[in-house]
Design a protein around this motif. Structure first.
Motif, PDB file in Angstrom:
ATOM      1  N   HIS B  27      27.318  34.220  31.427  1.00 14.54           N
ATOM      2  CA  HIS B  27      26.496  35.353  31.804  1.00 14.54           C
ATOM      3  C   HIS B  27      26.767  36.521  30.892  1.00 14.54           C
ATOM      4  N   LEU B  28      25.758  37.133  30.399  1.00 16.69           N
ATOM      5  CA  LEU B  28      25.990  38.324  29.601  1.00 16.69           C
ATOM      6  C   LEU B  28      26.469  39.444  30.507  1.00 16.69           C
ATOM      7  N   PRO B  29      27.578  40.022  30.186  1.00 22.51           N
ATOM      8  CA  PRO B  29      28.044  41.147  30.977  1.00 22.51           C
ATOM      9  C   PRO B  29      27.261  42.395  30.612  1.00 22.51           C
ATOM     10  N   ALA B  30      27.299  43.366  31.496  1.00 25.50           N
ATOM     11  CA  ALA B  30      26.749  44.663  31.138  1.00 25.50           C
ATOM     12  C   ALA B  30      27.664  45.268  30.086  1.00 25.50           C
ATOM     13  N   ALA B  31      27.067  45.789  29.052  1.00 22.11           N
ATOM     14  CA  ALA B  31      27.877  46.311  27.942  1.00 22.11           C
ATOM     15  C   ALA B  31      28.828  47.403  28.417  1.00 22.11           C
ATOM     16  N   GLU B  32      28.323  48.272  29.264  1.00 18.58           N
ATOM     17  CA  GLU B  32      29.166  49.400  29.675  1.00 18.58           C
ATOM     18  C   GLU B  32      30.354  48.915  30.509  1.00 18.58           C
ATOM     19  N   ALA B  34      31.874  46.071  30.137  1.00 19.30           N
ATOM     20  CA  ALA B  34      32.839  45.467  29.220  1.00 19.30           C
ATOM     21  C   ALA B  34      33.662  46.542  28.519  1.00 19.30           C
ATOM     22  N   TRP B  37      36.063  48.025  30.908  1.00 16.98           N
ATOM     23  CA  TRP B  37      37.106  47.052  31.181  1.00 16.98           C
ATOM     24  C   TRP B  37      38.138  47.026  30.057  1.00 16.98           C
ATOM     25  N   PHE B  91      33.448  41.894  33.171  1.00 19.67           N
ATOM     26  CA  PHE B  91      32.304  41.194  32.579  1.00 19.67           C
ATOM     27  C   PHE B  91      32.104  39.799  33.135  1.00 19.67           C
ATOM     28  N   TYR B 158      42.134  43.187  24.842  1.00 24.43           N
ATOM     29  CA  TYR B 158      41.573  42.754  26.125  1.00 24.43           C
ATOM     30  C   TYR B 158      42.631  42.219  27.081  1.00 24.43           C
TER      31      TYR B 158
END
Lengths: 553, 199
Positions: B27-32, B34, B37, B91, B158
């Motif tokens: 699933h593509l995470p929301a950029a913001e 990520a 995070w 994410f 990360y």
């Protein structure tokens, strides 16, 4: 640091609004601004600086911020018109393109071979192919040659002439980039097979050029912005030069959603949402669409009106049709010693021995072959090993350690036949963040496209064998999941019933609307379309400027 | 859950290329989310934010089976569980239910196999491997493997890949810039008199 640029009020009429700042938009902006015209460029993505680009694999591949989230920019996909298109549950969208100033040239690999003469007149040479829109271009290689040369010298392309190259009027401005182990192996294997490898033409600087530094060989090209500015994106080349004229304003984070026409059917204003989401409208004497082979047809279809009930510039019904991706096929090899392919640019040697179609094969198609490696460490751990090797545990780990530095990928780039049923259209159900219909992709490779991919995958295996790979593996060729080459959706032609733009990129239906990007392609070439998109843009700019100067717009 | 299975099947079938496979990965995470995070990962200590201590113990054992320590570091040494914990809080939040359910199922199987009170993580490695092999084709395993390997090889910012040890493990130098020769074959090529021509 951004230089201060001109600002135009939206209510004053500029000469041109250009939608899109990528491969074509950047060139058109610079050329027309340099010719004295007032330009506003609308770009839906942000204006990034080179210093912002990082080597963050997770961000580039998995969060894919620049490619656009599936929530904000959904795309639906189906194989045939009979199916209902669906959103994919996971992963990247079907169409990959960058939303930022410079467009996909910011993220591309930079393979920059020219199309060959046959790419423009193959239909005449080979005859028709039933059930397809296989056709000649209305222009020839010879007509485009001066503009290929301009691309090379304007943006900086590194290379050396190859044995199958079409005629060129000037040498490359820069020598090839240093050969990598993949290039040496490709060369050795190919020579043993009697093939003729040559240095890959790359839109990456092998030496300092026009104020920009040479490549630092960091290895992060595909899907990464170049922090050195050595990749010859329009962000690094055309856009700053366009702004430096003092006549070009680039409006980032501005999403064009409609082209408005007057009662005579001439384009008058481009409506867009600005960075704060407010509706704006820019008046212009003429409009140029260079938003890519997906966004350009979507914008035309969204601009339907009582005068243009099928969408703007679509009396032919061909807007969005004949989508072509270029096929790809892969073969992988493991070698005895480390290649360290994660270093430097992705491609250093290529083969065009199978570029031409050969009727003796029993199917239409051809392609180019290169040797490369597209994996960062995480990607390789996830997907890099042969599928029959253990995918977890002690042996998996041992293999990761052995294979990461010793693997090379032979990558073939192939023709896609133009099929009217492959298309970009408006999804009837799914909406994007603005409430616009989502891009709907319909795509199924022609059987000859699949046959060509298989044929070249076999050549890839032979090549690896001849190069002395210890182990060779492939994954079966499959139908395209999507593409990054977005071609053919507003095709160029002399017949207004069969094409969207004429040979000068002017819309047949709207005299002051020009369309120039991958959508103009009539046939797909053999991959690596950006060079040709930019040559078309230089040529289009020259003609558009001449029309404007003569009052013919 | 069902949709995830479809994705995984699609993934297995349509894996012609690295790009193709990445395409169908997650699933593509929301950029913001990520970005936020990543900031959290940089700021916070090593405490768990999403998983319970028991869940983390099980999942860390699974990660260690996927990427075991030998004479080089494994998932535990690389801090993979901290990456996973933060991923599931941002994410990869959409994977949390599947991961939680998978952990519960694995623990149930471990109890059935006579595991001690500490559960799956306390079983001998051989027994753990057998239980994991049983669920190799599950959604849970697919996601656990994905997160483990991202945690081992993504940027240390990360929370995993401690000190870049994951990169060193596979020979990725992470120097950010290199000079030719890059590898063995171009070194040999440019060193021989007939080589080196044509740059």
């Amino acid at each position: 640091m951004r230089r201060r640029t001109v600002r135009y009020p939206t209510q004053s009429e500029v000469d041109f609004v250009i939608v899109g700042s990528g491969a074509a938009g950047g060139v058109l902006a610079k050329e027309l601004a340099a010719a004295g015209f007032q330009i506003v460029v609308l770009e839906q993505g942000p204006y990034r600086k080179h210093s912002e680009f990082r080597h963050d694999e997770l961000e580039s591949w998995y969060t894919a911020e620049i490619l656009g989230s599936s929530r904000d920019h959904p795309q639906t996909f189906r194989r045939t018109e009979q199916q209902e298109a669906r959103l994919r549950e996971g992963g990247l969208p079907p169409l990959l393109f960058a939303r930022c100033v410079g467009g996909s040239t910011v993220l591309f690999t930079g393979n920059y071979w020219r199309f060959h003469e046959i790419d423009f007149n193959e239909r005449s040479r080979l005859g028709p192919i039933a059930g397809t829109g296989f056709a000649d271009w209305p222009i020839t290689y010879a007509e485009l040659e001066p503009y290929y040369t301009r691309v090379e010298w304007e943006i900086g392309v590194s290379g050396a002439p190859g044995p199958f190259d079409p005629p060129r009027s000037r040498p490359y401005p820069l020598p090839p980039l240093p050969v990598k182990s993949s290039g040496v192996l490709l060369e050795q294997g190919a020579r043993r097979l009697g093939w003729k490898p040559f240095p890959a033409p790359m839109a990456i600087l092998s030496q300092p050029y026009r104020g920009r530094p040479a490549c630092i060989h960091c290895g992060f090209c595909m899907l990464y912005g170049c922090e050195a500015g050595a990749k010859s994106s329009t962000l690094a080349t055309m856009i700053p030069r366009a702004e430096a004229t003092g006549r070009c304003e680039v409006r980032a984070e501005c999403t064009a959603y409609r082209i408005e026409t007057d009662a005579r059917g001439r384009a008058r204003r481009v409506l867009y949402w600005d960075a704060d989401g407010r509706e704006q409208a820019q008046r212009a004497r003429a409009v140029i669409l260079a938003a890519n082979g997906a966004e350009t047809p979507r914008l035309l279809l969204l601009s339907e009106s009582s005068l243009f009930p099928q969408g703007l510039a679509n009396s032919s019904g061909k807007v969005g049709k004949y989508l072509m991706f270029n096929g790809q096929a892969y073969a992988y090899g493991l070698f005895e010693h480390p290649l360290n392919e994660y270093k430097s640019v992705q491609v250093t040697r290529v083969l065009h021995d199978f570029y031409d179609a050969d009727p003796a094969r029993g199917f239409y198609g051809g392609g180019g072959i290169d040797a490369r490696f597209t994996y960062g460490p995480a990607m390789f751990a996830l997907f890099g090993l042969p599928l029959d090797s253990p995918q977890w545990g002690p042996e998996f780990k041992r293999n990761l350690r052995e294979y990461y530095t010793r693997t090379v990928e032979i990558n073939a780039h192939t023709t896609s036949l133009p099929l009217e049923s492959n298309s970009i259209s408006l999804d009837p159900n799914v909406k994007d963040r603005w409430g616009r219909p989502a891009i709907r992709v319909t795509y199924k490779d022609h059987p000859d496209d699949i046959a060509t991919m298989r044929f070249l995958q076999d050549r890839g295996r032979e090549l690896l064998e001849a190069a002395g790979a210890r182990r060779i593996w492939t994954v079966p060729v499959s139908e395209s999941l999507g593409g990054a080459h977005l071609l053919g959706t507003c095709r160029m032609g002399d017949d207004p019933r069969e094409s969207v733009v004429d040979r000068y990129h002017r819309a047949h239906d709207v005299p002051n609307l020009f369309i120039c990007d991958g959508s103009s392609f009539v046939t797909s070439g053999r991959g690596q379309p950006t060079m040709t998109i930019q040559a078309l843009a230089f040529r289009a700019a020259k003609h558009i400027a001449a029309f404007a100067a003569r009052g013919e717009i | 859950m069902e949709q995830r299975s479809v994705t995984r099947r699609e993934f297995a079938a349509a894996s012609a290329s690295a790009l193709g496979r990445a395409w169908l990965l997650i699933h593509l995470p929301a950029a913001e989310a990520a970005a936020a995070w990543a900031r959290v990962a940089a700021r916070e200590g090593r405490g768990l934010q999403v998983l319970t201590a028991a869940e983390a113990r099980t999942l860390a054992a699974v990660a260690e089976l996927i990427l075991p320590a030998d004479d080089t570091p494994g998932a535990r040494d690389l801090g993979v569980i901290h990456f996973i914990d933060r991923a599931l809080g941002s994410f990869a939040a959409s994977m949390l239910d599947t991961i939680r359910a998978g952990i519960a199922d694995l623990e149930a199987a471990a109890r059935e196999a006579g595991a001690p009170a500490e559960g799956f993580a306390a079983l001998p490695a051989e027994r753990q491997r057998a239980l994991l092999t049983d669920i190799e084709s599950s959604d849970f395993f697919f996601l656990a493997r994905t997160l483990t390997l991202l945690g081992a090889f993504a940027d240390p910012a990360y929370g995993g890949n401690r000190g870049g040890a994951g990169w060193r493990l596979i020979g990725f130098e992470n120097r950010g810039a290199y000079e030719p020769p890059f590898g063995h074959y171009d070194r040999v090529h440019t060193a021989t008199p007939s080589g080196g021509g044509g740059a």
